[in-house]
Design an enzyme around this catalytic site. Sequence first.
Site, PDB file in Angstrom:
ATOM      1  CB  SER A 105      -0.868  -0.028   1.265  1.00 56.72           C
ATOM      2  OG  SER A 105      -1.448   1.233   1.489  1.00 56.72           O
TER       3      SER A 105
ATOM      4  CE1 TYR B 151      -4.010  -2.847   5.278  1.00 52.91           C
ATOM      5  CE2 TYR B 151      -3.464  -0.517   5.093  1.00 52.91           C
ATOM      6  CZ  TYR B 151      -3.739  -1.726   4.495  1.00 52.91           C
ATOM      7  OH  TYR B 151      -3.735  -1.829   3.134  1.00 52.91           O
TER       8      TYR B 151
ATOM      9  CE  LYS C  17      -1.451  -4.539   3.146  1.00 57.00           C
ATOM     10  NZ  LYS C  17      -1.675  -5.870   2.576  1.00 57.00           N
TER      11      LYS C  17
HETATM   12  P1  NAD Z   1     -10.581  -7.821   0.766  1.00 52.86           P
HETATM   13  O1  NAD Z   1     -10.806  -7.849   2.230  1.00 52.86           O
HETATM   14  O2  NAD Z   1     -11.757  -7.666  -0.117  1.00 52.86           O
HETATM   15  O3  NAD Z   1      -9.769  -9.123   0.306  1.00 52.86           O
HETATM   16  C1  NAD Z   1      -8.886  -9.800   1.154  1.00 52.86           C
HETATM   17  C2  NAD Z   1      -9.284 -11.266   1.133  1.00 52.86           C
HETATM   18  O4  NAD Z   1      -8.382 -12.007   1.948  1.00 52.86           O
HETATM   19  C3  NAD Z   1     -10.691 -11.505   1.679  1.00 52.86           C
HETATM   20  O5  NAD Z   1     -11.395 -12.306   0.768  1.00 52.86           O
HETATM   21  C4  NAD Z   1     -10.451 -12.219   3.002  1.00 52.86           C
HETATM   22  O6  NAD Z   1     -11.499 -13.109   3.312  1.00 52.86           O
HETATM   23  C5  NAD Z   1      -9.148 -12.928   2.715  1.00 52.86           C
HETATM   24  N1  NAD Z   1      -8.343 -13.257   3.896  1.00 52.86           N
HETATM   25  C6  NAD Z   1      -7.903 -12.429   4.876  1.00 52.86           C
HETATM   26  N2  NAD Z   1      -7.174 -13.137   5.773  1.00 52.86           N
HETATM   27  C7  NAD Z   1      -7.149 -14.420   5.342  1.00 52.86           C
HETATM   28  C8  NAD Z   1      -6.557 -15.610   5.825  1.00 52.86           C
HETATM   29  N3  NAD Z   1      -5.853 -15.637   6.952  1.00 52.86           N
HETATM   30  N4  NAD Z   1      -6.728 -16.745   5.114  1.00 52.86           N
HETATM   31  C9  NAD Z   1      -7.461 -16.752   3.966  1.00 52.86           C
HETATM   32  N5  NAD Z   1      -8.035 -15.659   3.457  1.00 52.86           N
HETATM   33  C10 NAD Z   1      -7.874 -14.500   4.142  1.00 52.86           C
HETATM   34  O7  NAD Z   1      -9.512  -6.662   0.477  1.00 52.86           O
HETATM   35  P2  NAD Z   1      -9.012  -6.074  -0.902  1.00 52.86           P
HETATM   36  O8  NAD Z   1      -9.450  -4.674  -0.964  1.00 52.86           O
HETATM   37  O9  NAD Z   1      -9.322  -7.009  -2.000  1.00 52.86           O
HETATM   38  O10 NAD Z   1      -7.451  -6.042  -0.622  1.00 52.86           O
HETATM   39  C11 NAD Z   1      -6.596  -7.105  -1.006  1.00 52.86           C
HETATM   40  C12 NAD Z   1      -5.208  -6.823  -0.460  1.00 52.86           C
HETATM   41  O11 NAD Z   1      -4.763  -5.559  -0.934  1.00 52.86           O
HETATM   42  C13 NAD Z   1      -5.150  -6.748   1.070  1.00 52.86           C
HETATM   43  O12 NAD Z   1      -3.950  -7.323   1.508  1.00 52.86           O
HETATM   44  C14 NAD Z   1      -5.159  -5.254   1.341  1.00 52.86           C
HETATM   45  O13 NAD Z   1      -4.522  -4.925   2.548  1.00 52.86           O
HETATM   46  C15 NAD Z   1      -4.367  -4.743   0.157  1.00 52.86           C
HETATM   47  N6  NAD Z   1      -4.649  -3.333  -0.143  1.00 52.86           N
HETATM   48  C16 NAD Z   1      -5.940  -2.946  -0.370  1.00 52.86           C
HETATM   49  C17 NAD Z   1      -6.230  -1.607  -0.625  1.00 52.86           C
HETATM   50  C18 NAD Z   1      -7.640  -1.155  -0.856  1.00 52.86           C
HETATM   51  O14 NAD Z   1      -7.887   0.060  -0.843  1.00 52.86           O
HETATM   52  N7  NAD Z   1      -8.609  -2.031  -1.101  1.00 52.86           N
HETATM   53  C19 NAD Z   1      -5.190  -0.682  -0.657  1.00 52.86           C
HETATM   54  C20 NAD Z   1      -3.872  -1.099  -0.446  1.00 52.86           C
HETATM   55  C21 NAD Z   1      -3.625  -2.451  -0.187  1.00 52.86           C
HETATM   56  C1  UD1 Z   2      -7.132   4.355   3.716  1.00 53.08           C
HETATM   57  C2  UD1 Z   2      -6.040   4.026   4.671  1.00 53.08           C
HETATM   58  C3  UD1 Z   2      -4.897   3.367   3.938  1.00 53.08           C
HETATM   59  C4  UD1 Z   2      -5.393   2.133   3.201  1.00 53.08           C
HETATM   60  C5  UD1 Z   2      -6.548   2.527   2.287  1.00 53.08           C
HETATM   61  C6  UD1 Z   2      -7.186   1.311   1.665  1.00 53.08           C
HETATM   62  C7  UD1 Z   2      -6.189   5.689   6.473  1.00 53.08           C
HETATM   63  C8  UD1 Z   2      -5.511   6.805   7.163  1.00 53.08           C
HETATM   64  N1  UD1 Z   2      -5.606   5.204   5.379  1.00 53.08           N
HETATM   65  O1  UD1 Z   2      -6.635   5.279   2.746  1.00 53.08           O
HETATM   66  O2  UD1 Z   2      -3.895   2.995   4.860  1.00 53.08           O
HETATM   67  O3  UD1 Z   2      -4.345   1.560   2.427  1.00 53.08           O
HETATM   68  O4  UD1 Z   2      -7.574   3.205   3.037  1.00 53.08           O
HETATM   69  O5  UD1 Z   2      -7.822   0.525   2.595  1.00 53.08           O
HETATM   70  O6  UD1 Z   2      -7.231   5.230   6.902  1.00 53.08           O
HETATM   71  N2  UD1 Z   2     -13.224  10.385   3.589  1.00 53.08           N
HETATM   72  C9  UD1 Z   2     -14.258  11.211   3.960  1.00 53.08           C
HETATM   73  N3  UD1 Z   2     -15.401  10.639   4.456  1.00 53.08           N
HETATM   74  C10 UD1 Z   2     -15.551   9.286   4.604  1.00 53.08           C
HETATM   75  C11 UD1 Z   2     -14.479   8.444   4.200  1.00 53.08           C
HETATM   76  C12 UD1 Z   2     -13.326   9.023   3.710  1.00 53.08           C
HETATM   77  O7  UD1 Z   2     -14.169  12.434   3.858  1.00 53.08           O
HETATM   78  O8  UD1 Z   2     -16.607   8.838   5.079  1.00 53.08           O
HETATM   79  C13 UD1 Z   2     -12.003  10.990   3.036  1.00 53.08           C
HETATM   80  C14 UD1 Z   2     -10.765  10.694   3.851  1.00 53.08           C
HETATM   81  O9  UD1 Z   2     -10.575  11.677   4.851  1.00 53.08           O
HETATM   82  C15 UD1 Z   2      -9.675  10.744   2.767  1.00 53.08           C
HETATM   83  C16 UD1 Z   2     -10.386  10.287   1.495  1.00 53.08           C
HETATM   84  O10 UD1 Z   2     -11.779  10.431   1.757  1.00 53.08           O
HETATM   85  O11 UD1 Z   2      -9.266  12.063   2.602  1.00 53.08           O
HETATM   86  C17 UD1 Z   2     -10.072   8.856   1.133  1.00 53.08           C
HETATM   87  O12 UD1 Z   2     -10.311   8.042   2.277  1.00 53.08           O
HETATM   88  P1  UD1 Z   2     -10.239   6.447   2.222  1.00 53.08           P
HETATM   89  O13 UD1 Z   2     -11.078   5.956   1.117  1.00 53.08           O
HETATM   90  O14 UD1 Z   2     -10.517   5.938   3.601  1.00 53.08           O
HETATM   91  O15 UD1 Z   2      -8.728   6.161   1.799  1.00 53.08           O
HETATM   92  P2  UD1 Z   2      -7.344   6.628   2.472  1.00 53.08           P
HETATM   93  O16 UD1 Z   2      -7.562   7.325   3.753  1.00 53.08           O
HETATM   94  O17 UD1 Z   2      -6.571   7.343   1.425  1.00 53.08           O
END
Ligand code: NAD
Ligand code: UD1
Length: 339
Positions: free
Chosen positions: A125, A150, A154
């Site tokens: 991330s 979290y 990472k």
């Molecule tokens: P998600 O929660 O939809 O997907 C993660 C999946 O992993 C889920 O299906 C969950 O059931 C599974 N899981 C978690 N722990 C497990 C375990 N111990 N064994 C088996 N399955 C397990 O999340 P996502 O948005 O698809 O994110 C995927 C990856 O990307 C995550 O590692 C997340 O931290 C990372 N990531 C996501 C974002 C985002 O904004 N969505 C941003 C940066 C990084």
């Molecule tokens: C967040 C996490 C980041 C993670 C990512 C994906 C934090 C500080 N960071 O990113 O570590 O990798 O999610 O899971 O939580 N916002 C509003 N109202 C809301 C929700 C969000 O104003 O109800 C604003 C937030 O203040 C931010 C922007 O929208 O400025 C994006 O927020 P969000 O979608 O949660 O993503 P990040 O904070 O960038």
Amino acid sequence: METVLLAGGAGYIGSHTAVELLNSGYEVVVVDNYYNSCPESIKRVEQITGKTVKLYEGDVKDHSIIRTIFKENKIDCVIHFAGLKAVGESVAKPILYYRNNIDTTLTLLECMEEAGVENIIFSSSATVYGEENPVPYNEDMKKGSCTNPYGWTKSMMEQILTDATVANKNLSLVLLRYFNPIGAHESGMIGEDPQGIPNNLMPYVAQVAVGRREQLTIFGNDYPTPDGTCRRDYIHVVDLAKGHVKAVEYALAHKGVEIINLGTGTPYSVTEIVESFEKSTGVEIKHVYGDRRPGDLPESYADADKAWKLLGWKAEKSLEDMCRDTWNWQSKNPNGYEK
Ligand code: NAD
Ligand code: UD1
């Protein structure tokens, strides 16, 4: 054709990546414990692509299930999506986060070594750039201090995976640093399905639009940004998924470690997101301004050049596509997958 194991593949990014891998001719195996997902997402991946996915229910921390998968399938590359990702929950339950996120990584690495699987892509991330680095973030910057457990998981997992790759010259590791994935597959059949009250902006906006939440609170409008609200690098999840296909190709052809940002390089403010959603869907998003959310940075966006130079990948979809596809998914599935 090569086979890719998606650990945590039933989730939001994993299911979209499964579609793109299948469409590119890869075989896909998924293992998930459905902690934050359900098998329905994979059924829909099969409907979208007309191809089958081999699905295992199990915990990625558990060596026996991973050994079984490596025995029953010739896995060429692993993509490690299996993590817990709710920032607020990680502050309240840090041990759960460290245990799940670190242990899944160690188990995968141990089982890969036993089975001779040499390629791994990791879902990292932009949060690892921390508070110290100026935007746009590039991959040569030193990692910074995270504001929550979290983020630290990472950062630590990046280190663990890198150390393992330095020690084993046969390994290939791509650390993908995602910016803010939003949107859904254009079919509207798969998308993001958060449990409870969404933490992230776009799912919250979508739930206001569909009538599940009354109004959006915009967290702070006194930031040093053009309109006072925070700016982020939102990226369409299908673009992100295509970046994974390129990363798999790269890992299969190279050894060693690469860190790659997956972002667009263009930031949008919270207000711009609300306006764009309203414009592309015609649905009004009731909103109020509230206090800043602790831990939020004013701006986060990528220098996206390395992905283009190394993978030949860049994001192609517009903010309008992201809003329209989010709404298509949400309006067709107002309660998500209804597990
Ligand atoms: P998600 O929660 O939809 O997907 C993660 C999946 O992993 C889920 O299906 C969950 O059931 C599974 N899981 C978690 N722990 C497990 C375990 N111990 N064994 C088996 N399955 C397990 O999340 P996502 O948005 O698809 O994110 C995927 C990856 O990307 C995550 O590692 C997340 O931290 C990372 N990531 C996501 C974002 C985002 O904004 N969505 C941003 C940066 C990084
Ligand atoms: C967040 C996490 C980041 C993670 C990512 C994906 C934090 C500080 N960071 O990113 O570590 O990798 O999610 O899971 O939580 N916002 C509003 N109202 C809301 C929700 C969000 O104003 O109800 C604003 C937030 O203040 C931010 C922007 O929208 O400025 C994006 O927020 P969000 O979608 O949660 O993503 P990040 O904070 O960038």
